[in-house]
Design a protein around this motif. Structure first.
Motif: not given
Length: 158
Positions: A22-30
């Motif tokens: 989840a944090p990896a997804l948020i970071g990549l999306t940002a």
């Protein structure tokens, strides 16, 4: 216990994947959203475009994989067993076990006679993740090749 034929997915691994994914997804999306800013769009090159295309494919693949994990998370063992029974193909007299695989992501219902079938995880998840990861790899290799070609000096003719 590993010898339990009804084990499903290991909850420790499931939670670890969700809590890191989840944090990896948020970071990549940002990061990818930052690439849409006017200043970033002005500096776009083919190498950067391929890099961003690769990261976009990885991000979508990660989102789909996490979506599949959520399907597993919200079903307890009893509900998983019910899904196995509900989707049991004709001609299979009884179920003998259940196992959870993380790669490919699936919940496998093991039937007598060696016939197995998958339930719970939407059928589009694994093929989509595979295609997206192949696209990501192709774009990353192309970007790396173009970057290397750009950095390598051409020999002077004499």
């Amino acid at each position: 216990m590993a010898s339990d034929p009804w084990q499903g997915h290991d909850s420790t691994v499931l939670f670890a994947l969700l809590l890191t994914g989840a944090p990896a997804l948020i970071g990549l999306t940002a990061y990818l959203c930052s690439r849409l800013a006017k200043e970033a769009r002005r500096r776009i090159t083919p190498i950067r475009a391929l890099r961003d295309a690769s990261l976009t494919a990885v991000t979508v693949a990660l989102a789909l994989y996490l979506w599949g994990l959520l399907h597993v998370l919200f079903l307890d063992g009893q509900e998983q067993a019910h899904e196995c029974e509900r989707h049991r193909p004709e001609g299979i007299p009884e179920l003998v076990g259940r196992r959870g695989d993380f790669v490919p992501l699936r919940l496998v219902c093991e039937a007598s006679g060696g016939r197995d079938y998958s339930v719970v995880i939407p059928g589009y998840i694994n093929p989509s993740v595979t295609v997206l990861l192949v696209l990501a790899l192709v774009a990353a290799v192309a970007s790396g090749f173009m970057h290397h070609k750009q950095r390598t000096p051409t020999p002077k003719e004499g």
